[in-house]
Scaffold this motif. Structure first.
Motif, PDB file in Angstrom:
ATOM      1  N   GLU A  31     -68.592   6.124 -17.660  1.00  0.00           N
ATOM      2  CA  GLU A  31     -69.067   5.473 -16.429  1.00  0.00           C
ATOM      3  C   GLU A  31     -69.966   6.420 -15.642  1.00  0.00           C
ATOM      4  N   LYS A  32     -70.837   5.831 -14.869  1.00  0.00           N
ATOM      5  CA  LYS A  32     -71.724   6.612 -14.011  1.00  0.00           C
ATOM      6  C   LYS A  32     -70.913   7.505 -13.073  1.00  0.00           C
ATOM      7  N   GLY A  33     -71.302   8.768 -13.011  1.00  0.00           N
ATOM      8  CA  GLY A  33     -70.646   9.700 -12.098  1.00  0.00           C
ATOM      9  C   GLY A  33     -69.427  10.403 -12.675  1.00  0.00           C
ATOM     10  N   GLU A  34     -69.037  10.057 -13.904  1.00  0.00           N
ATOM     11  CA  GLU A  34     -67.875  10.716 -14.518  1.00  0.00           C
ATOM     12  C   GLU A  34     -68.221  12.132 -14.985  1.00  0.00           C
ATOM     13  N   PHE A  35     -67.173  12.960 -15.059  1.00  0.00           N
ATOM     14  CA  PHE A  35     -67.275  14.291 -15.676  1.00  0.00           C
ATOM     15  C   PHE A  35     -66.280  14.279 -16.828  1.00  0.00           C
ATOM     16  N   VAL A  36     -66.807  14.203 -18.051  1.00  0.00           N
ATOM     17  CA  VAL A  36     -65.959  14.005 -19.230  1.00  0.00           C
ATOM     18  C   VAL A  36     -66.054  15.220 -20.142  1.00  0.00           C
ATOM     19  N   LEU A  37     -64.900  15.720 -20.565  1.00  0.00           N
ATOM     20  CA  LEU A  37     -64.865  16.818 -21.538  1.00  0.00           C
ATOM     21  C   LEU A  37     -64.556  16.267 -22.917  1.00  0.00           C
ATOM     22  N   ILE A  38     -65.181  16.867 -23.918  1.00  0.00           N
ATOM     23  CA  ILE A  38     -64.862  16.539 -25.303  1.00  0.00           C
ATOM     24  C   ILE A  38     -64.337  17.806 -25.964  1.00  0.00           C
ATOM     25  N   MET A  39     -63.112  17.720 -26.465  1.00  0.00           N
ATOM     26  CA  MET A  39     -62.501  18.877 -27.116  1.00  0.00           C
ATOM     27  C   MET A  39     -62.048  18.477 -28.518  1.00  0.00           C
ATOM     28  N   GLY A  40     -61.754  19.486 -29.332  1.00  0.00           N
ATOM     29  CA  GLY A  40     -61.265  19.210 -30.679  1.00  0.00           C
ATOM     30  C   GLY A  40     -61.663  20.337 -31.608  1.00  0.00           C
ATOM     31  N   PRO A  41     -61.028  20.397 -32.784  1.00  0.00           N
ATOM     32  CA  PRO A  41     -61.288  21.499 -33.706  1.00  0.00           C
ATOM     33  C   PRO A  41     -62.726  21.522 -34.207  1.00  0.00           C
ATOM     34  N   SER A  47     -70.268  17.717 -31.689  1.00  0.00           N
ATOM     35  CA  SER A  47     -71.724  17.843 -31.508  1.00  0.00           C
ATOM     36  C   SER A  47     -72.443  16.603 -32.024  1.00  0.00           C
ATOM     37  N   THR A  48     -71.936  16.043 -33.116  1.00  0.00           N
ATOM     38  CA  THR A  48     -72.529  14.813 -33.645  1.00  0.00           C
ATOM     39  C   THR A  48     -72.451  13.703 -32.605  1.00  0.00           C
ATOM     40  N   LEU A  49     -71.287  13.575 -31.965  1.00  0.00           N
ATOM     41  CA  LEU A  49     -71.097  12.568 -30.918  1.00  0.00           C
ATOM     42  C   LEU A  49     -72.085  12.805 -29.771  1.00  0.00           C
ATOM     43  N   LEU A  50     -72.187  14.065 -29.336  1.00  0.00           N
ATOM     44  CA  LEU A  50     -73.066  14.390 -28.209  1.00  0.00           C
ATOM     45  C   LEU A  50     -74.540  14.136 -28.566  1.00  0.00           C
ATOM     46  N   ASN A  51     -74.914  14.492 -29.793  1.00  0.00           N
ATOM     47  CA  ASN A  51     -76.312  14.293 -30.209  1.00  0.00           C
ATOM     48  C   ASN A  51     -76.667  12.811 -30.271  1.00  0.00           C
ATOM     49  N   MET A 199     -69.386  17.053 -21.555  1.00  0.00           N
ATOM     50  CA  MET A 199     -69.415  18.432 -22.000  1.00  0.00           C
ATOM     51  C   MET A 199     -68.471  18.690 -23.151  1.00  0.00           C
ATOM     52  N   VAL A 200     -68.998  19.302 -24.214  1.00  0.00           N
ATOM     53  CA  VAL A 200     -68.158  19.786 -25.309  1.00  0.00           C
ATOM     54  C   VAL A 200     -67.731  21.199 -24.971  1.00  0.00           C
ATOM     55  N   THR A 201     -66.441  21.481 -25.099  1.00  0.00           N
ATOM     56  CA  THR A 201     -65.978  22.852 -24.865  1.00  0.00           C
ATOM     57  C   THR A 201     -64.744  23.142 -25.703  1.00  0.00           C
ATOM     58  N   HIS A 202     -64.550  24.428 -25.991  1.00  0.00           N
ATOM     59  CA  HIS A 202     -63.319  24.871 -26.661  1.00  0.00           C
ATOM     60  C   HIS A 202     -62.338  25.449 -25.647  1.00  0.00           C
ATOM     61  N   ASP A 203     -62.771  25.537 -24.390  1.00  0.00           N
ATOM     62  CA  ASP A 203     -61.999  26.261 -23.383  1.00  0.00           C
ATOM     63  C   ASP A 203     -61.092  25.316 -22.589  1.00  0.00           C
ATOM     64  N   PRO A 204     -59.771  25.385 -22.827  1.00  0.00           N
ATOM     65  CA  PRO A 204     -58.845  24.458 -22.166  1.00  0.00           C
ATOM     66  C   PRO A 204     -58.829  24.603 -20.643  1.00  0.00           C
ATOM     67  N   THR A 213     -60.495  14.028 -20.290  1.00  0.00           N
ATOM     68  CA  THR A 213     -60.725  14.854 -21.483  1.00  0.00           C
ATOM     69  C   THR A 213     -60.479  14.004 -22.719  1.00  0.00           C
ATOM     70  N   ILE A 214     -61.468  14.000 -23.592  1.00  0.00           N
ATOM     71  CA  ILE A 214     -61.376  13.239 -24.844  1.00  0.00           C
ATOM     72  C   ILE A 214     -61.109  14.243 -25.965  1.00  0.00           C
ATOM     73  N   GLN A 215     -60.097  13.947 -26.788  1.00  0.00           N
ATOM     74  CA  GLN A 215     -59.790  14.818 -27.923  1.00  0.00           C
ATOM     75  C   GLN A 215     -60.320  14.178 -29.196  1.00  0.00           C
ATOM     76  N   MET A 216     -61.022  14.959 -29.997  1.00  0.00           N
ATOM     77  CA  MET A 216     -61.498  14.449 -31.290  1.00  0.00           C
ATOM     78  C   MET A 216     -60.780  15.149 -32.426  1.00  0.00           C
ATOM     79  N   VAL A 217     -60.464  14.365 -33.458  1.00  0.00           N
ATOM     80  CA  VAL A 217     -59.884  14.902 -34.686  1.00  0.00           C
ATOM     81  C   VAL A 217     -60.505  14.145 -35.852  1.00  0.00           C
TER      82      VAL A 217
END
Ligand code: ATP
Ligand code: MG
Length: 222
Positions: A31-41, A47-51, A199-204, A213-217
């Motif tokens: 949604e507009k204005g959200e701050f969403v993190l993407i984490m996962g191994p 990166s594919t999702l972000l691209n 944002m993709v990050t490895h930093d919890p 926060t969205i977790q990908m596996v």
């Protein structure tokens, strides 16, 4: 209406040794204005999702809608315009142009857009907004610290006033203190300028900045 939506999105890379499924059916709405993190191994498809969100890449199947427009069926020119008008990218490696000065790097997206008029002033404005002082404007990126280079990259991402910022491990090359300062800056752009941030990050520790926060596996949302 979400600013980005994914409906059953897959991405398959055909390789001689067999297909690699990087995304295995993603449904997602930002949604507009959200701050969403993407984490996962590593290798889980972040990166594919972000691209694909940034129309740097296209899905193998499924539907992606960005800023109200379906990207399926768009040609390369239309995808380029979509990126230029709606999206700011920030990468781990900063990706600044080494031979251009700081201010020229920030001005560059405006020049590409044919907006030479007022572009220098606009570049100065966003550089100040991210905390780069005048004395650094004419330096080359290589003469700045990592944190300063990332601030310049953020200024470049903001110069076109995009709807959203896509950040792939923006603090991955920075020490903890500098990384925190960059996170604070991005959080301020989200809060005060209303920028949607993914944002993709490895930093919890970064989860405290995010609405979600969205977790990908293995190419799926966990
Ligand atoms: N251009 C490509 N060609 C073939 N396979 C690819 C390509 N890009 C990514 N992949 C594969 O797709 C999968 C997902 O990769 P992706 O880069 O999205 O992972 P990631 O979650 O960003 O990992 P990391 O945390 O290491 O950056 C991996 O198995 C990767 O090897
Ligand atoms: Mg990655």
């Amino acid at each position: 209406m979400p600013v980005i939506s994914f409906d059953a999105v897959t991405k398959v890379y055909p390789l001689p040794a067999g297909d690699i499924t990087a995304l295995a059916g993603i449904d997602l709405a930002i949604e507009k204005g959200e701050f969403v993190l993407i984490m996962g191994p590593s290798g889980s498809g972040k990166s594919t999702l972000l691209n694909i969100m940034g129309s740097l890449d296209v899905p193998t199947s499924g539907e992606v809608t960005i800023a109200g427009k379906r990207i399926s069926g768009m040609d390369d020119d239309e995808l380029t315009l979509m990126r230029r008008d709606h999206i700011g990218f920030i990468f781990q490696q900063f990706n600044l142009i080494p031979l251009l000065s700081v201010v020229e790097n920030v001005e560059y997206p405006l020049i590409l857009k044919g907006r030479r008029n007022g572009s220098r002033e606009r570049a100065h404005e966003v550089l100040r907004a991210v905390g780069i002082t005048e004395s650094h404007f004419t330096h080359k990126p290589g003469e700045l610290s990592g944190g300063q280079q990332q601030r310049v990259a953020i200024a470049r991402a903001l110069v076109n006033d995009p709807d959203f910022l896509l950040c792939d491990e923006p603090t991955g090359n920075l020490d903890t203190k500098t990384g925190t300062a960059i996170m604070d800056l991005l959080a301020r752009m989200n809060r005060e300028e209303g920028k949607t941030v993914v944002m993709v990050t490895h930093d919890p520790r970064m989860t405290e900045y995010a609405d979600r926060t969205i977790q990908m596996v293995d190419g799926r949302l966990a």
